[in-house]
Design a protein around this motif. Structure first.
Motif, PDB file in Angstrom:
ATOM      1  N   VAL A 165       0.848  -1.181   0.000  1.00  0.00           N
ATOM      2  CA  VAL A 165       0.000   0.000   0.000  1.00  0.00           C
ATOM      3  C   VAL A 165       0.891   1.241   0.000  1.00  0.00           C
ATOM      4  CG1 VAL A 165      -1.843   1.244   1.182  1.00  0.00           C
ATOM      5  CG2 VAL A 165      -1.760  -1.260   1.293  1.00  0.00           C
ATOM      6  N   GLY A 166       0.725   2.087  -0.990  1.00  0.00           N
ATOM      7  CA  GLY A 166       1.499   3.321  -1.076  1.00  0.00           C
ATOM      8  C   GLY A 166       0.604   4.539  -1.095  1.00  0.00           C
ATOM      9  N   GLY A 167       1.140   5.648  -0.675  1.00  0.00           N
ATOM     10  CA  GLY A 167       0.378   6.890  -0.680  1.00  0.00           C
ATOM     11  C   GLY A 167       1.150   7.975   0.043  1.00  0.00           C
ATOM     12  N   GLU A 168       0.733   9.206  -0.159  1.00  0.00           N
ATOM     13  CA  GLU A 168       1.440  10.309   0.476  1.00  0.00           C
ATOM     14  C   GLU A 168       1.190  10.315   1.976  1.00  0.00           C
ATOM     15  OE1 GLU A 168      -0.060  13.903  -1.133  1.00  0.00           O
ATOM     16  OE2 GLU A 168      -2.015  13.729  -0.185  1.00  0.00           O
ATOM     17  N   ALA A 169       1.981  11.086   2.697  1.00  0.00           N
ATOM     18  CA  ALA A 169       1.815  11.200   4.140  1.00  0.00           C
ATOM     19  C   ALA A 169       0.429  11.739   4.456  1.00  0.00           C
ATOM     20  CB  ALA A 169       2.883  12.126   4.711  1.00  0.00           C
ATOM     21  N   GLY A 170      -0.249  11.082   5.411  1.00  0.00           N
ATOM     22  CA  GLY A 170      -1.551  11.548   5.859  1.00  0.00           C
ATOM     23  C   GLY A 170      -2.714  11.095   5.022  1.00  0.00           C
ATOM     24  N   VAL A 171      -2.504  10.281   4.006  1.00  0.00           N
ATOM     25  CA  VAL A 171      -3.590   9.911   3.117  1.00  0.00           C
ATOM     26  C   VAL A 171      -4.449   8.785   3.680  1.00  0.00           C
ATOM     27  CG1 VAL A 171      -2.514   8.088   1.711  1.00  0.00           C
ATOM     28  CG2 VAL A 171      -4.074   9.754   0.637  1.00  0.00           C
ATOM     29  N   GLY A 172      -3.989   8.141   4.757  1.00  0.00           N
ATOM     30  CA  GLY A 172      -4.833   7.140   5.409  1.00  0.00           C
ATOM     31  C   GLY A 172      -4.372   5.707   5.277  1.00  0.00           C
ATOM     32  N   LYS A 173      -3.092   5.486   5.044  1.00  0.00           N
ATOM     33  CA  LYS A 173      -2.578   4.119   4.901  1.00  0.00           C
ATOM     34  C   LYS A 173      -2.751   3.331   6.201  1.00  0.00           C
ATOM     35  CE  LYS A 173       1.474   5.732   3.856  1.00  0.00           C
ATOM     36  NZ  LYS A 173       1.114   7.170   3.876  1.00  0.00           N
ATOM     37  N   THR A 174      -2.334   3.937   7.314  1.00  0.00           N
ATOM     38  CA  THR A 174      -2.418   3.241   8.596  1.00  0.00           C
ATOM     39  C   THR A 174      -3.868   2.956   8.967  1.00  0.00           C
ATOM     40  OG1 THR A 174      -0.345   4.208   9.363  1.00  0.00           O
ATOM     41  CG2 THR A 174      -1.862   3.406  11.048  1.00  0.00           C
ATOM     42  N   ARG A 175      -4.760   3.922   8.753  1.00  0.00           N
ATOM     43  CA  ARG A 175      -6.176   3.714   9.083  1.00  0.00           C
ATOM     44  C   ARG A 175      -6.753   2.573   8.262  1.00  0.00           C
ATOM     45  NH1 ARG A 175     -10.545   6.922  11.116  1.00  0.00           N
ATOM     46  NH2 ARG A 175     -12.194   5.399  11.584  1.00  0.00           N
ATOM     47  N   LEU A 176      -6.413   2.521   6.989  1.00  0.00           N
ATOM     48  CA  LEU A 176      -6.894   1.432   6.137  1.00  0.00           C
ATOM     49  C   LEU A 176      -6.432   0.084   6.679  1.00  0.00           C
ATOM     50  CD1 LEU A 176      -8.141   0.294   3.488  1.00  0.00           C
ATOM     51  CD2 LEU A 176      -5.918   0.721   2.398  1.00  0.00           C
ATOM     52  N   VAL A 177      -5.143  -0.007   7.026  1.00  0.00           N
ATOM     53  CA  VAL A 177      -4.598  -1.268   7.528  1.00  0.00           C
ATOM     54  C   VAL A 177      -5.252  -1.633   8.863  1.00  0.00           C
ATOM     55  CG1 VAL A 177      -2.505  -2.396   8.381  1.00  0.00           C
ATOM     56  CG2 VAL A 177      -2.419  -1.051   6.284  1.00  0.00           C
ATOM     57  N   GLU A 178      -5.427  -0.643   9.741  1.00  0.00           N
ATOM     58  CA  GLU A 178      -6.046  -0.928  11.041  1.00  0.00           C
ATOM     59  C   GLU A 178      -7.464  -1.462  10.875  1.00  0.00           C
ATOM     60  OE1 GLU A 178      -5.760   2.807  12.994  1.00  0.00           O
ATOM     61  OE2 GLU A 178      -3.723   2.443  13.769  1.00  0.00           O
ATOM     62  N   GLU A 179      -8.244  -0.833  10.018  1.00  0.00           N
ATOM     63  CA  GLU A 179      -9.626  -1.279   9.799  1.00  0.00           C
ATOM     64  C   GLU A 179      -9.664  -2.690   9.216  1.00  0.00           C
ATOM     65  OE1 GLU A 179     -12.469   0.241  10.543  1.00  0.00           O
ATOM     66  OE2 GLU A 179     -11.595   2.083  11.333  1.00  0.00           O
ATOM     67  N   PHE A 180      -8.765  -2.939   8.272  1.00  0.00           N
ATOM     68  CA  PHE A 180      -8.743  -4.274   7.667  1.00  0.00           C
ATOM     69  C   PHE A 180      -8.322  -5.335   8.678  1.00  0.00           C
ATOM     70  CE2 PHE A 180      -6.052  -7.537   5.600  1.00  0.00           C
ATOM     71  CZ  PHE A 180      -7.059  -8.239   4.959  1.00  0.00           C
ATOM     72  N   LEU A 181      -7.291  -5.052   9.474  1.00  0.00           N
ATOM     73  CA  LEU A 181      -6.847  -6.018  10.465  1.00  0.00           C
ATOM     74  C   LEU A 181      -7.938  -6.295  11.488  1.00  0.00           C
ATOM     75  CD1 LEU A 181      -3.143  -4.924  11.148  1.00  0.00           C
ATOM     76  CD2 LEU A 181      -3.970  -6.754   9.673  1.00  0.00           C
ATOM     77  N   ALA A 182      -8.672  -5.273  11.877  1.00  0.00           N
ATOM     78  CA  ALA A 182      -9.768  -5.482  12.830  1.00  0.00           C
ATOM     79  C   ALA A 182     -10.820  -6.407  12.236  1.00  0.00           C
ATOM     80  CB  ALA A 182     -10.382  -4.139  13.218  1.00  0.00           C
TER      81      ALA A 182
END
Length: 1023
Positions: free
Chosen positions: A41-58
């Motif tokens: 997963v790539g994207g600029e800083a602040g675009v929501g990479k971590t949030r996407l991963v957290e939601e998927f892992l949950a």
């Protein structure tokens, strides 16, 4: 304490990303089905990479998956390698406990380098092979922890900060995970990847892997920004405010959060990124601001215990300031609950950038002192690297140098050689900046392990440090750095006073031969030999002699000088009592005996050495023994024994985690299977070798084999592509002799296909100009066979006939010393002998019958089919009218065609069909179809009365025979058109029709066939 902090700045609703979530969900489904998946997963800083991963892992956890997350940290460059893997393995250990221990499968020692406490790591004594064992153990651990009913999902975040060791381990996992219920998700900040960023080539290499999916997160649309603002505030924003936030944030979700926090503040705030990130920090109390600055200087995360030692305030004040910072959504607790990290890395970067000159140095000094007072405040595996970083950034050089050296030792023990090299280069930078008293307190035994047998004691000196850095660069495959560092050492050394130390550096330089601008290492090894000559016995002396003996086996034919060199190396190794060097020299000597004729003794000794290497666990020697045992058995004419040795080698390579050795073994197996006629198995082994190879030579060997197989199948474009890949991707003068000979064979056959017999002859001359190197029998006989067929296949072509006598004599001369002791090489030798007679027009059915009889028991289906076709052709040429002769020829062709069809050898099949059609034979395995003419590009000339019936078995019209005669003269389409008073386009149509009817692929082949089969009159038109 911090769990109840309000989170109104963060949207409680996950906005958008439906397509991205679908890709991740599909990847998990495939992983559940047993196909491991990687999503990047790539994207600029602040675009929501971590949030996407957290939601998927949950969501994955709710469905029963086991999940773990590890993040790369900026300190990776300061010698904190494998940080994300240490973190996620700790999380898995906490979750699974004894199940993880059981899944380690007896490899706790290797895995303890990633998860301290799992076992005793011990010293790093077997550099690169042991590193591969670590990677293999990690891959197998993850595979065993993943189950169909409970898949494993692991995430590695912030790859833009990854250290090289982490990237190499990830690359290994991406390529080696097979049949596992595992999903690996990684993230990186795309806007940080400048042109020379080390992650760029890593990401580029992923596109070739079928298991890797790439996701690029885009910014939010205006509608998604409004939805995010609504979720944060609980009310739909006014259109003007929504439009303002969208324009200022440009759809970046993190900036939307910041701008939405206070509408009044948003309207009057500067759009500057730094101001945007710092505005909320500056509104906090001074105590909270100071704690945030302290946390930022401590690294991407800081343990509470270390922060308490460092912060310039009482415990109660510290807790109050932390509560304020967390309440403002600037800090969050770390996943393990032991410390703090910034909620967003951009905020930390802005805080660091805002520190005053000298302020960070003072904070680093406080951290260094705090860590020395409370060493257990941080995990043991991070302590040395973090302390080194703190002292270095504090500018306290006297403390930084020993700390950096200690961190380098820890990196070495974890096989993180790139990070060790970075730390050692930092130590070299500090060396002259510290006092002699500090340097005098450093002992080589504490920091240096690569300088054996020099007999030095006392304090660590600058050359010792350069030696350690040279070896680290070699093991990290940073050959340019190794050359530069070793050059510095050689400038400082006086070879007359310290010949042994100087020889050690020249020995290492002889191994740095993997770059287009470097030598092959022979001159450097010779220099080392000269320096140790006459010196008392030493480990360095033994190493030089052993490597020299091994290198000689890839040069001239086996002679007394090679045995003498190997025996001297063996004697020296026994004298200095280093069994690893002794085993290395013994194996070299055993290979020489096997090649020179003492086959049974040599093979038996190779087996004894291999067993001893396995018993001792000498991983650094095992790969060489496994590969060379299999290769040597093949080169002495024992292909079946070679295959058995290869299979045993695969088992041992699996056991010891030697991935590159598998690539070597796969290439060797492919070569044997190609000879044996198992072309499907050969293709599979070629793929395996190319997938697993970590170094150039097995990759090049597999690519050459792919080209040979393509030519045998008639896939000329594929062969050309493979040849180009070798020429473009590898420095061919450095490849081994057998690969260069095999490469010359491919080039020779392509030259013949193009009708350039002169180039083919020159390629053969160059390939054999330096004699016949040892351990190259299979490649040499392949080259001799190709060269002989080139001459016999172009017989009757005037341009080729001119130099044929000299060419055939050259082939016979080159063949004279080639080994024929083994039945395999004797059989191939007879085949080449009679092929050369065919080139001279002196072959006979009796000679071909002898060749077939010699090949029949050897299990070489392609060569046997070749010989049977030539035998049939010779029979028909001698007495083609006799019924019994024709019947025998039919039987031979049926056997040959069955074999050719089974192999997929299209050119050989075409040759059989041409011979059957020309001789009007019946009884073939299936009828020979008449060749279909290509559709004309323009209407050809009207057919005359002579054109109604074909005048020969190929269906050539009289006009086509005229054109063929001119093709046989070597005329171009334009010249043919001028001679026959037709247009060049019509001439082209005729030539195309002729090639199709003759079932040939080029003008040269058509011309040769025309002369050999007498399809054209002696006098061609226009002569």
């Amino acid at each position: 304490m911090l769990g109840q902090v309000d989170s109104q700045r963060i949207s409680p609703v996950f906005i958008g990303r439906e397509a991205e979530r679908s890709v991740l969900a599909a990847g998990l489904e495939r992983a559940v089905a047993g196909e491991p998946q990687i999503v990047v997963v790539g994207g600029e800083a602040g675009v929501g990479k971590t949030r996407l991963v957290e939601e998927f892992l949950a969501a994955a956890r709710e469905d029963g998956a086991v999940t773990a997350v590890g993040g790369c940290v900026e300190q990776g460059a300061d010698g904190l390698p494998f940080a994300p893997f240490t973190t996620l393995l700790r999380a898995l250990h906490r979750r699974l406990g004894g199940e993880l221990i059981e899944a380690a499968g007896g490899r706790e020692t290797e895995l303890a380098r990633l998860l301290p406490g799992l076992g005793d790591t011990g010293p790093a004594t077997g550099p690169e092979p042991d590193r591969t064992r670590l990677f293999e153990a990690t891959a197998r651990l993850l595979e065993r922890l993943a189950r169909a009913d409970r898949p494993l999902v692991v995430a590695v975040e912030d790859l833009h900060w990854s250290d090289r060791s982490t990237r190499e381990l990830l690359g290994y996992l991406f390529r080696s995970l097979q049949h596992s219920h595992l999903l690996l998700v990684t993230t990186y900040r795309a806007d940080d990847l400048h042109r020379r960023h080390p992650l760029r080539p890593f990401l580029a290499g992923l596109d070739r892997l079928r298991t890797v999916r790439r996701l690029d997160l885009a910014r939010f649309t205006e509608r998604e920004v409004i939805a995010q603002m609504t979720a944060i505030t609980g009310a739909v924003p006014e259109p003007a405010l929504a439009r303002s936030v969208y324009e200022r944030s440009e759809g970046n979700p993190f900036f939307v959060e910041e701008l939405t926090a206070d509408g009044a503040t948003v309207r009057g705030m500067s759009p500057s990124l730094r101001d945007l990130l710092l505005v909320r920090l500056e509104s906090l109390p001074d105590e909270a601001q100071e704690v945030l600055r302290t946390v930022a200087a401590g690294g991407p995360f800081v343990e509470h215990a270390l922060l308490a030692e460092t912060a310039d305030c009482a415990e109660g004040e510290l807790l109050a300031a932390l509560r304020t910072a967390v309440g403002a959504h600037l800090l969050v607790p770390t996943p393990d609950g032991d410390g703090y990290t910034f909620r967003h890395a951009l905020t930390r970067e802005a805080v660091l950038d805002d520190l005053l000159p000298g302020e960070r140095a003072q904070l680093s000094l406080r951290y260094a002192r705090g860590l020395e007072r409370a060493p257990h405040a941080v995990p043991e595996d991070q302590r040395a690297a973090r302390l080194a970083g703190y002292w270095y950034h504090a500018g306290v050089r006297e403390q930084a140098l020993p700390a950096v050296l200690e961190a380098a030792v820890h990196a070495r023990r974890r096989y993180a050689f790139a990070e060790q090299l970075g730390l050692l280069e930092r130590a070299l930078e500090l060396w002259d900046a510290v006092s002699p008293a500090v340097r005098a307190g450093l002992r080589p035994v504490d920091y240096i392990w690569v300088y054996p047998g020099t007999g030095r004691g006392g304090a660590l000196d600058h050359v010792d440090l350069l030696a350690e850095a040279t070896m680290a660069a070699l093991l990290a495959e940073s050959y340019d750095r190794a050359l530069a560092i070793s050059r510095r050492a050689l400038r400082r050394l006086d070879e007359r006073r310290e010949p042994l130390r100087t020889a050690w550096f020249w020995l290492q330089r002889s191994r740095m031969d993997n770059g287009p601008s470097r030598s092959d290492g022979r001159a450097e090894l010779h220099r080392a030999m000269e320096l140790v000559r006459g010196l008392p016995p030493s480990v360095v002396h033994a190493q030089v002699l052993a490597l020299n003996a091994a290198r000689q086996t890839s040069g001239e034919p086996v002679g007394p000088q090679m045995f003498e060199a190997a025996e001297r190396a063996l004697s020296m190794a026994r004298l200095v009592e280093v069994e690893s060097i002794e085993l290395y020299a013994r194996f070299t000597l055993a290979c020489l005996h096997a090649e020179a004729g003492s086959t049974e003794d040599g093979v038996a000794e190779m087996g004894r050495v291999l067993q001893r290497v396995v018993d001792r666990g000498e991983v650094s020697l095992l790969g060489r023994c496994l590969v060379n045992s299999a290769v040597t058995l093949g080169e002495i004419g024992r292909p079946d024994a070679s295959l058995e040795a290869t299979e045993r080698g695969f088992a041992l390579a699996d056991r010891f985690g030697l991935e590159d050795t598998k690539a070597w073994l796969a290439a060797n197996r492919a070569a044997v299977l190609l000879l044996r006629g198992d072309w499907a198995g050969c293709a599979a082994s070629v793929r395996l070798a190319r997938e697993r190879a970590r170094s150039d030579t097995p990759q090049a060997a597999a690519t050459v084999l792919a080209a040979q197989l393509a030519l045998l199948r008639g896939e000329v474009p594929a062969a050309r592509a493979a040849l180009a890949a070798v020429r473009d991707g590898f420095r061919t003068p450095e490849l081994r002799s057998d690969f260069l000979i095999a490469l010359s064979r491919v080039e020779l056959e392509l030259a013949v296909h193009d009708g350039d017999i002169r180039l083919a002859r020159e390629l053969f001359r160059v390939a054999t100009a330096n004699g016949l190197p040892p351990f190259t029998a299979s490649s040499l006989w392949g080259l001799f066979d190709a060269a002989a067929r080139a001459e016999s296949g172009t017989r009757g072509l005037p341009a080729a006939d001119a130099g044929r006598a000299q060419a055939v004599a050259a082939i016979r001369e080159a063949m004279a010393p080639a080994p024929r002791r083994a039945p395999l090489w004797a059989g191939l030798g007879r085949l080449v002998d009679v092929e050369l007679l065919r080139a001279e027009g002196r072959d006979s059915a009796a000679r071909w019958a002898e060749a077939v009889a010699g090949l029949e028991p050897l299990g070489l289906p392609y060569h046997l089919a070749q010989a049977r076709v030539s035998w049939a052709e010779a029979l028909l040429a001698e007495d083609g009218a006799a019924a019994d002769v024709r019947e025998r020829a039919v039987r031979l062709l049926v056997l040959a065609r069955t074999a050719a069809e089974g192999l997929g050898a299209a050119p050989l099949t075409a040759r059989i069909d041409q011979l059957a059609a020309r001789a009007r034979l019946t009884g073939e395995r299936r009828p020979v179809a008449a060749p279909a003419a290509l559709p004309p590009a323009e209407p050809a000339e009207p057919a005359g009365p002579d054109d109604a019936e074909p005048a020969d078995p190929f269906g050539l019209t009289p006009r086509e025979r005229e054109v063929l005669a001119l093709v046989a003269e070597g005329r171009s389409n334009r010249q043919i058109a001028e001679r026959l008073f037709i247009s060049p386009k019509t001439a082209s149509v005729h030539v195309s029709n002729i090639l199709a009817k003759l079932s040939v692929t080029g003008r040269g082949e058509a011309a040769a066939l025309a002369h050999r089969l007498r399809l054209v009159p002696t006098g061609a038109p226009g002569r």
